[in-house]
Scaffold this motif. Sequence first.
Motif, PDB file in Angstrom:
ATOM      1  N   ASN A 120       1.950  -3.767  -0.140  1.00 39.86           N
ATOM      2  CA  ASN A 120       2.032  -4.148  -1.340  1.00 39.86           C
ATOM      3  C   ASN A 120       2.083  -2.893  -2.512  1.00 39.86           C
ATOM      4  O   ASN A 120       2.763  -2.501  -3.263  1.00 39.86           O
TER       5      ASN A 120
ATOM      6  N   LYS B 125       5.078  -1.555  -4.633  1.00 44.02           N
ATOM      7  CA  LYS B 125       4.655  -1.018  -6.156  1.00 44.02           C
ATOM      8  C   LYS B 125       5.427   0.190  -6.373  1.00 44.02           C
ATOM      9  O   LYS B 125       6.105   0.857  -7.118  1.00 44.02           O
TER      10      LYS B 125
ATOM     11  N   ARG C  66      -1.059  -9.355  -6.712  1.00 42.46           N
ATOM     12  CA  ARG C  66      -2.286  -8.658  -6.027  1.00 42.46           C
ATOM     13  C   ARG C  66      -3.085  -9.609  -4.958  1.00 42.46           C
ATOM     14  O   ARG C  66      -3.246 -10.358  -5.081  1.00 42.46           O
TER      15      ARG C  66
ATOM     16  N   ASN D  46      -6.889  -9.983  -4.841  1.00 45.33           N
ATOM     17  CA  ASN D  46      -7.237  -9.088  -6.270  1.00 45.33           C
ATOM     18  C   ASN D  46      -7.720  -7.829  -5.991  1.00 45.33           C
ATOM     19  O   ASN D  46      -8.636  -7.266  -6.861  1.00 45.33           O
TER      20      ASN D  46
ATOM     21  N   LEU E 247      -6.614  -3.596  -4.726  1.00 43.79           N
ATOM     22  CA  LEU E 247      -5.236  -2.591  -4.361  1.00 43.79           C
ATOM     23  C   LEU E 247      -5.691  -1.271  -3.930  1.00 43.79           C
ATOM     24  O   LEU E 247      -7.134  -1.099  -3.952  1.00 43.79           O
TER      25      LEU E 247
END
Length: 172
Positions: free
Chosen positions: A74, A78, A165, A168, A170
């Motif tokens: 992820n 990004k 996300r 939730n 990162l």
Amino acid sequence: MVYHSQMDTSQCQFACGLPFLPLKSRADHTATESRSRDIVDESLYAFRANILFRNFEVKGAADKLLIYLTLFINLCLKRIADTRVNKAGASALVFQLAHEVFKVPGDSGFALGGLLIPPVDKQEEGAFRLYVRQCREQAGQRLVEKCFDTDAAPSKYWLAFAQKRFLNKLLT
């Protein structure tokens, strides 16, 4: 339905509660050579389904690595989406991202603090860093291969998940 890891961790070494599963790699680090599907392949396969979930029940030790790699993939997406680079630029970007200094369990701000245990000594921390760095490098390389059909622009179907996300959380 959340995809869980199918990897067998019974013969693995562990550091910080994370199993050292075999990887298909060219580098000779902590991981061993493996010709079949590995945890990185599994993470990439399950990424687009798993990223949509806010809850993930850990059913085995390999799920912890699956969660970490999902968060790293992820993060890579990004960065690729933010910089809008070609395939060569994305390869350099994810390589740099894989080799950045990252937080380990026990550090403040570690994304999976309740999931992994802090290292007991510097040797365990070093083994953890080495293995996770190799996993990050492999995940980044394979993501670029999947994300880019040609040298031009990344696939919009992969970049669509850059804004999601997982759990939730990162990685930073």
